[in-house]
Design an enzyme around this catalytic site. Structure first.
Site, PDB file in Angstrom:
ATOM      1  N   TYR A 136       0.816  -1.212   0.000  1.00  0.00           N
ATOM      2  CA  TYR A 136       0.000   0.000   0.000  1.00  0.00           C
ATOM      3  C   TYR A 136       0.855   1.268   0.000  1.00  0.00           C
ATOM      4  CZ  TYR A 136      -4.770  -1.724   0.771  1.00  0.00           C
ATOM      5  OH  TYR A 136      -6.000  -2.275   0.626  1.00  0.00           O
ATOM      6  N   LYS A 186       2.600 -15.175   3.038  1.00  0.00           N
ATOM      7  CA  LYS A 186       2.853 -15.928   1.811  1.00  0.00           C
ATOM      8  C   LYS A 186       4.347 -16.227   1.768  1.00  0.00           C
ATOM      9  CE  LYS A 186       1.524 -17.689  -2.184  1.00  0.00           C
ATOM     10  NZ  LYS A 186       0.657 -18.884  -2.290  1.00  0.00           N
ATOM     11  N   ASP A 218      -3.430 -17.958   0.691  1.00  0.00           N
ATOM     12  CA  ASP A 218      -4.377 -18.667  -0.187  1.00  0.00           C
ATOM     13  C   ASP A 218      -5.123 -19.737   0.606  1.00  0.00           C
ATOM     14  OD1 ASP A 218      -1.914 -19.957   0.048  1.00  0.00           O
ATOM     15  OD2 ASP A 218      -1.907 -20.748  -1.991  1.00  0.00           O
ATOM     16  N   ASP A 242      -6.852  -6.697   3.975  1.00  0.00           N
ATOM     17  CA  ASP A 242      -7.913  -6.018   3.226  1.00  0.00           C
ATOM     18  C   ASP A 242      -8.812  -7.056   2.566  1.00  0.00           C
ATOM     19  OD1 ASP A 242      -9.283  -3.866   1.908  1.00  0.00           O
ATOM     20  OD2 ASP A 242      -8.161  -4.353   0.092  1.00  0.00           O
ATOM     21  N   ASP A 246     -12.901  -8.469   3.793  1.00  0.00           N
ATOM     22  CA  ASP A 246     -14.104  -8.437   2.951  1.00  0.00           C
ATOM     23  C   ASP A 246     -14.707  -9.844   2.865  1.00  0.00           C
ATOM     24  OD1 ASP A 246     -13.735  -5.699   2.275  1.00  0.00           O
ATOM     25  OD2 ASP A 246     -14.542  -6.081   0.268  1.00  0.00           O
TER      26      ASP A 246
HETATM   27  C1  IPM Z   1     -10.642  -0.786   3.472  1.00  0.00           C
HETATM   28  C2  IPM Z   1     -10.766  -0.165   2.091  1.00  0.00           C
HETATM   29  C3  IPM Z   1      -9.557   0.730   1.846  1.00  0.00           C
HETATM   30  C4  IPM Z   1      -8.318  -0.149   1.858  1.00  0.00           C
HETATM   31  C5  IPM Z   1      -9.622   1.567   0.557  1.00  0.00           C
HETATM   32  C6  IPM Z   1     -10.854   2.441   0.516  1.00  0.00           C
HETATM   33  C7  IPM Z   1      -8.397   2.397   0.354  1.00  0.00           C
HETATM   34  O1  IPM Z   1     -10.892  -1.168   1.140  1.00  0.00           O
HETATM   35  O2  IPM Z   1     -10.555  -0.042   4.449  1.00  0.00           O
HETATM   36  O3  IPM Z   1     -10.649  -2.011   3.567  1.00  0.00           O
HETATM   37  O4  IPM Z   1      -7.960  -0.751   0.831  1.00  0.00           O
HETATM   38  O5  IPM Z   1      -7.707  -0.252   2.915  1.00  0.00           O
HETATM   39 MG    MG Z   2     -11.129  -3.103   1.932  1.00  0.00          MG
END
Ligand code: IPM
Ligand code: MG
Length: 347
Positions: A136, A186, A218, A242, A246
């Protein structure tokens, strides 16, 4: 107790408004809220996604309640002017290196998960994501090769001290929970991960009670849907965290339910739902504000040390869900404000 409220773009203002109503309903003595612009809306007003005024407000406050940033109108802008730079900038500028993303199935929501109910009901995990390093924040660019091809590149790296401090957060979190820590990397391919793993093993010596395991990312993605109940605390880098968070949100039922805390080691923290600005439903009053409301609870707990009101908010959300309060994200029909009302009633 000064709280900066940065609502941002898309559904950010809608969900943040409900969380603010919840905070105000608690009537906490000495609590003052300050608004600031971030994201695409800040770019449109001030020419920058994280204006100096906003950063100043943030620095003057004890904590930040953050909505969401991201705006398709800004996709053509140079990267440093894109809305996402607001959240990345705040994380970096304020040294918010430790991101806590708890994922737990609420009673009554076992059927909402993308997983079978008996698998989903086992989920009670915490992802500890490093937030100030990794690919990042490495050097990056787009260059043209001698033969004319464009090439994008992003440098992934972790230094020992960066890994050490997040490893400590992971181990301490595990000590407060089920005493099991899974470090995700990884290391079979990446040197960055080799350093990560070596440091995690070294830090483990300070926490003899915690059972440490290692998993390749993975495999972790696969295990998270196969048997998520096996995880207690997961510690991982910025990019892997990240993605896995999700994924964890859909295992729980909806991305509209997951809150997060980004901590600096001191009092200052930033609290935000893990979902984005959802431009497709923005302004329609359809978004589920629960993730933001739960983020406000984390704010009270972690930055202000107010455990009792934090637990009250969480109980009100859990009760609302148990009573069948459902937004569109969970197959129901209640809108943002109605869900806020439902939580407030139970509060
Ligand atoms: C998160 C989001 C952010 C990230 C984006 C909006 C930059 O996806 O907080 O998970 O990738 O960290
Ligand atoms: Mg995110």
């Amino acid at each position: 107790m000064k709280i900066a409220v940065f609502a941002g773009d898309g559904i950010g203002p809608e969900v943040t408004r409900e969380a603010v109503r919840v905070l105000e309903a608690l009537d906490l003595p000495g609590l003052v809220l300050f608004d600031g612009d971030v994201g695409g809306v800040a770019y449109k007003r001030h020419g920058h996604p994280l204006p100096a005024e906003t950063l100043e407000i943030a620095r003057a406050c004890d904590a930040i309640l953050f909505g969401a940033v991201g705006d398709p109108d800004c996709d053509h802008l140079e990267r440093h002017l894109r809305p996402e730079q607001a959240i990345l900038g705040l994380r970096k500028e304020l040294g918010l290196f430790a991101n806590l993303r708890p994922a737990k199935v609420f009673a009554g929501l076992e059927d909402a998960s993308a997983l079978r109910p008996e698998v989903a009901s086992q989920i009670d995990l915490l992802i500890v994501r490093e937030l100030n390093g990794d690919v990042y924040f490495g050097e990056k660019g787009i260059r043209t090769l001698p033969d004319g091809r464009r090439q994008g590149w992003d440098m992934m790296s972790y230094a020992e001290d960066e890994v050490r401090r997040i490893a400590h957060v992971g181990f301490r979190a595990a000590m407060g929970r089920g005493k099991r820590l899974c470090s995700v990397d990884k290391a079979n391919v990446l040197e960055t991960s080799q350093v990560w793993r070596d440091v995690v093993i070294e830090v483990a010596r300070d926490y003899p009670e915690v059972e440490l395991t290692h998993m390749y990312v993975d495999n972790a993605a696969m295990q998270l849907v196969r048997n998520p109940g096996q995880f207690d605390v997961v510690v991982t880098g910025n990019l892997f965290g990240d993605i896995l968070s999700d994924q964890a949100s859909m295992c729980v039922g909806s991305i509209g339910l997951l809150a997060s805390a980004s901590l600096s080691g001191g009092k200052m923290g930033l609290y935000e739902p893990i979902h984005g600005s959802a431009p497709d439903i923005a302004g329609k009053g359809l978004a589920n504000p629960m993730a933001t409301i739960l983020s406000a609870a984390m704010l009270l707990r972690h930055s202000l040390g107010l455990e009792a009101p934090a637990a009250r908010i969480e109980a009100a959300v859990a009760k609302a869900l148990a009573d069948g309060v459902r937004g569109g994200d969970l197959g129901g029909s209640l809108g943002t404000h109605a869900i806020g009302d439902a939580v407030l009633e139970r509060l």
